[in-house]
Design a protein around this motif. Structure first.
Motif, PDB file in Angstrom:
ATOM      1  N   MET A  61       0.826  -1.207   0.000  1.00 42.43           N
ATOM      2  CA  MET A  61       0.000   0.000   0.000  1.00 42.43           C
ATOM      3  C   MET A  61       0.865   1.264   0.000  1.00 42.43           C
ATOM      4  O   MET A  61       0.553   2.229  -0.708  1.00 42.43           O
ATOM      5  N   LYS A  62       1.949   1.265   0.760  1.00 42.67           N
ATOM      6  CA  LYS A  62       2.847   2.423   0.795  1.00 42.67           C
ATOM      7  C   LYS A  62       3.529   2.635  -0.550  1.00 42.67           C
ATOM      8  O   LYS A  62       3.679   3.759  -1.005  1.00 42.67           O
ATOM      9  N   ARG A  63       3.960   1.539  -1.178  1.00 45.46           N
ATOM     10  CA  ARG A  63       4.687   1.659  -2.447  1.00 45.46           C
ATOM     11  C   ARG A  63       3.812   2.145  -3.589  1.00 45.46           C
ATOM     12  O   ARG A  63       4.265   2.904  -4.433  1.00 45.46           O
ATOM     13  N   VAL A  64       2.574   1.667  -3.647  1.00 42.63           N
ATOM     14  CA  VAL A  64       1.727   2.021  -4.789  1.00 42.63           C
ATOM     15  C   VAL A  64       0.713   3.115  -4.459  1.00 42.63           C
ATOM     16  O   VAL A  64       0.014   3.584  -5.348  1.00 42.63           O
ATOM     17  N   THR A  65       0.629   3.513  -3.217  1.00 44.39           N
ATOM     18  CA  THR A  65      -0.297   4.546  -2.720  1.00 44.39           C
ATOM     19  C   THR A  65      -1.753   4.235  -3.059  1.00 44.39           C
ATOM     20  O   THR A  65      -2.538   5.130  -3.386  1.00 44.39           O
ATOM     21  N   TYR A  66      -2.116   2.964  -2.989  1.00 38.97           N
ATOM     22  CA  TYR A  66      -3.508   2.526  -3.138  1.00 38.97           C
ATOM     23  C   TYR A  66      -3.995   2.022  -1.790  1.00 38.97           C
ATOM     24  O   TYR A  66      -3.211   1.531  -0.981  1.00 38.97           O
ATOM     25  N   SER A  67      -5.297   2.086  -1.602  1.00 32.11           N
ATOM     26  CA  SER A  67      -5.892   1.491  -0.415  1.00 32.11           C
ATOM     27  C   SER A  67      -5.915  -0.034  -0.582  1.00 32.11           C
ATOM     28  O   SER A  67      -5.749  -0.556  -1.682  1.00 32.11           O
ATOM     29  N   ARG A  68      -6.142  -0.707   0.505  1.00 29.01           N
ATOM     30  CA  ARG A  68      -6.251  -2.168   0.475  1.00 29.01           C
ATOM     31  C   ARG A  68      -7.358  -2.604  -0.490  1.00 29.01           C
ATOM     32  O   ARG A  68      -7.159  -3.492  -1.314  1.00 29.01           O
ATOM     33  N   SER A  69      -8.509  -1.945  -0.413  1.00 28.59           N
ATOM     34  CA  SER A  69      -9.623  -2.332  -1.282  1.00 28.59           C
ATOM     35  C   SER A  69      -9.305  -2.077  -2.753  1.00 28.59           C
ATOM     36  O   SER A  69      -9.701  -2.864  -3.617  1.00 28.59           O
ATOM     37  N   GLU A  70      -8.569  -1.014  -3.053  1.00 26.34           N
ATOM     38  CA  GLU A  70      -8.194  -0.728  -4.446  1.00 26.34           C
ATOM     39  C   GLU A  70      -7.236  -1.801  -4.975  1.00 26.34           C
ATOM     40  O   GLU A  70      -7.340  -2.227  -6.127  1.00 26.34           O
ATOM     41  N   ILE A  71      -6.307  -2.235  -4.147  1.00 32.15           N
ATOM     42  CA  ILE A  71      -5.384  -3.305  -4.554  1.00 32.15           C
ATOM     43  C   ILE A  71      -6.164  -4.570  -4.883  1.00 32.15           C
ATOM     44  O   ILE A  71      -5.965  -5.176  -5.940  1.00 32.15           O
ATOM     45  N   TYR A  72      -7.085  -4.960  -4.009  1.00 33.22           N
ATOM     46  CA  TYR A  72      -7.855  -6.175  -4.249  1.00 33.22           C
ATOM     47  C   TYR A  72      -8.815  -6.022  -5.428  1.00 33.22           C
ATOM     48  O   TYR A  72      -9.055  -6.979  -6.169  1.00 33.22           O
ATOM     49  N   ARG A  73      -9.342  -4.840  -5.644  1.00 30.99           N
ATOM     50  CA  ARG A  73     -10.202  -4.580  -6.809  1.00 30.99           C
ATOM     51  C   ARG A  73      -9.390  -4.733  -8.095  1.00 30.99           C
ATOM     52  O   ARG A  73      -9.825  -5.370  -9.054  1.00 30.99           O
ATOM     53  N   LYS A  74      -8.187  -4.179  -8.119  1.00 30.78           N
ATOM     54  CA  LYS A  74      -7.324  -4.300  -9.290  1.00 30.78           C
ATOM     55  C   LYS A  74      -6.884  -5.755  -9.508  1.00 30.78           C
ATOM     56  O   LYS A  74      -6.797  -6.213 -10.635  1.00 30.78           O
ATOM     57  N   MET A  75      -6.617  -6.481  -8.428  1.00 26.20           N
ATOM     58  CA  MET A  75      -6.257  -7.897  -8.563  1.00 26.20           C
ATOM     59  C   MET A  75      -7.412  -8.683  -9.174  1.00 26.20           C
ATOM     60  O   MET A  75      -7.199  -9.527 -10.051  1.00 26.20           O
ATOM     61  N   ALA A  76      -8.632  -8.411  -8.739  1.00 23.86           N
ATOM     62  CA  ALA A  76      -9.803  -9.111  -9.267  1.00 23.86           C
ATOM     63  C   ALA A  76      -9.984  -8.849 -10.758  1.00 23.86           C
ATOM     64  O   ALA A  76     -10.481  -9.707 -11.496  1.00 23.86           O
ATOM     65  N   ALA A  77      -9.559  -7.663 -11.209  1.00 25.24           N
ATOM     66  CA  ALA A  77      -9.652  -7.303 -12.626  1.00 25.24           C
ATOM     67  C   ALA A  77      -8.379  -7.691 -13.396  1.00 25.24           C
ATOM     68  O   ALA A  77      -8.214  -7.299 -14.546  1.00 25.24           O
ATOM     69  N   ASN A  78      -7.492  -8.450 -12.749  1.00 26.57           N
ATOM     70  CA  ASN A  78      -6.206  -8.850 -13.348  1.00 26.57           C
ATOM     71  C   ASN A  78      -5.362  -7.649 -13.770  1.00 26.57           C
ATOM     72  O   ASN A  78      -4.688  -7.679 -14.786  1.00 26.57           O
ATOM     73  N   LYS A  79      -5.403  -6.589 -12.965  1.00 26.80           N
ATOM     74  CA  LYS A  79      -4.633  -5.383 -13.251  1.00 26.80           C
ATOM     75  C   LYS A  79      -3.621  -5.066 -12.158  1.00 26.80           C
ATOM     76  O   LYS A  79      -3.105  -3.964 -12.078  1.00 26.80           O
TER      77      LYS A  79
END
Length: 67
Positions: free
Chosen positions: A15-33
């Motif tokens: 989260m610190k490295r990409v400056t995304y929230s936890r939910s944004e990371i998991y949302r992007k993972m679900a979209a294969n992004k």
């Protein structure tokens, strides 16, 4: 200069490295992004630093995430 030593990041470090929230990371993972983590235990995951760095470099270059 690139660090050739591989290591793992927990979700807070990612989260610190990409400056995304936890939910944004998991949302992007679900979209294969966003890179998928590796399973360390029943309820523990971590990301390879090389995968996260590759993702960041692709974002900087304006490219989509490539697995």
């Amino acid at each position: 200069m690139r660090n050739s030593q591989e290591y793992l990041l927990n979700i807070k470090e990612v989260m610190k490295r990409v400056t995304y929230s936890r939910s944004e990371i998991y949302r992007k993972m679900a979209a294969n992004k966003f890179p998928k983590p590796i399973q360390l235990g029943r309820q523990r995951v971590a990301w390879r630093v090389s995968d996260v760095e590759r993702y960041i470099n692709n974002v900087i270059k304006g490219l989509d995430y490539v697995h």
